[in-house]
Design an enzyme around this catalytic site. Sequence first.
Site, PDB file in Angstrom:
ATOM      1  N   ASP A 207     -14.718  35.769  37.988  1.00 53.40           N
ATOM      2  CA  ASP A 207     -13.600  35.492  38.891  1.00 53.40           C
ATOM      3  C   ASP A 207     -14.094  35.074  40.267  1.00 53.40           C
ATOM      4  O   ASP A 207     -15.240  35.354  40.644  1.00 53.40           O
ATOM      5  CB  ASP A 207     -12.728  36.747  39.047  1.00 53.40           C
ATOM      6  CG  ASP A 207     -11.656  36.845  37.971  1.00 53.40           C
ATOM      7  OD1 ASP A 207     -11.529  35.907  37.178  1.00 53.40           O
ATOM      8  OD2 ASP A 207     -10.962  37.884  37.937  1.00 53.40           O
ATOM      9  N   LYS A 229      -9.502  32.307  40.261  1.00 56.53           N
ATOM     10  CA  LYS A 229      -8.084  32.069  40.542  1.00 56.53           C
ATOM     11  C   LYS A 229      -7.844  32.245  42.034  1.00 56.53           C
ATOM     12  O   LYS A 229      -8.341  33.170  42.650  1.00 56.53           O
ATOM     13  CB  LYS A 229      -7.193  33.049  39.781  1.00 56.53           C
ATOM     14  CG  LYS A 229      -7.236  32.927  38.268  1.00 56.53           C
ATOM     15  CD  LYS A 229      -6.207  33.868  37.657  1.00 56.53           C
ATOM     16  CE  LYS A 229      -6.207  33.799  36.143  1.00 56.53           C
ATOM     17  NZ  LYS A 229      -7.368  34.476  35.569  1.00 56.53           N
TER      18      LYS A 229
END
Length: 436
Positions: A207, A229
């Site tokens: 991530d 994200k």
Amino acid sequence: MTAATPGTGRLGAMPRHALLLDLTGRRVVVVGGGPVAARRASRLVDDGADVVVVAPRVCEDLAELVARGAVRWEARDYRPGDLDAAWLVHTATGDAGADAAVAADADAARVWCVHAGDAAASTAWTPAVARVDDVTVAVSAGGDPRRSAALRSAVALLLDAGDLPLRRHRPAIVGTVTLVGGGPGDPGLITTRGRRALAEADVVVVDRLAPRELLDHLDPDVEVVEAGKSPHAHTLTQTQINEVLVERALQGRRVVRLKGGDPFVLGRGGEEVLACLEAGVPVEVVPGVTSAIAVPGVAGVPVTQRGVSRQVTILSAHDSAPDWATIARLDGTLVLLMGVGRLAEHAATLVAHGKDPATPVAVVENGTLPGQRTTVGTLADIAARAAERGVGNPAVVVVGEVAALADVLGPHDRDTGRLPGTRTPAPAPSAAGPAD
């Protein structure tokens, strides 16, 4: 009998052949009933051996093994024939003559013998062993048990922390997925179990807010898949992430899903676990330090404090439509994750639903990282203060009376060790009293 190499005077100079033995179901005789014999017997039981203890009396630890049926006890002195059908013998009677007799019988019967009282008279030696998962490291340091144990403990610590090359180089028959919570940002805040999983990984799906410095320690051929994200900008959709995890694992690879914070705190970890289970892929979750608690903490904001707040509510605030009326009525602390972009809207909504405009608010950016910064205010003015300072993500917003403690318990000045804004205390009076 094997003797020390002539001219060396040191057991460590003796030629030895290192070997791991499968003792499962095989007869091993332990002669002696004291603490040394108990330690040897306990380890042999763990290794699956069929252990027979020969001794007139046994210590408490050995008696416990006997009571639970882990070993068989012949309550008498050693006698010839006790080594029949034995694969290995440990002698630790504390009687030099008795141990020598056992060692002589073992040598004549071609049975390996560990002689606890005289290492030079042994034909086998018990190393200090470190075991982490399926890795076994045996350490033998020149016949010095304490030195061996110290080295073993150091190696075990490095293995446990993932600081040694643990990665397999042969594909597994069945791959695995491990969801690892990387903590709030500082790479030192990942758990040792998480760090070890990274050291074993063939694939890392990472991530944006994970501790990315840890990627620098991976083998060059480890595949790194970017799954970062940010608001309204996804490298991979959640469905695509699930597919990558399952696909790589079905190829027999060890996959680590490295996330910021904790996988199960607004991290969609549950969805990823379900995807693995539905595909028949073994999956494990390694919890992490969640930023919802840790980031306020490093900024001097305890999310609970006796006499101030006894409960905490954590909310995803970037695209959700929660029941603000209920939230505004809650006592305690409200922590908003991903809420900076709509900070003005959320503050106004809380006030509109009855929250006191004077309620303290703290916004902590880049928590635990070198660029950490805290902006404090109230629901009435925090949006304007944040805009003036250019506050941006990643940030954690804390709403509640504890937010005011950021000015009291916040980070100390690195040079002076004092809290920001405090004065140098006046020197204490001399023991001799004031000067004339």
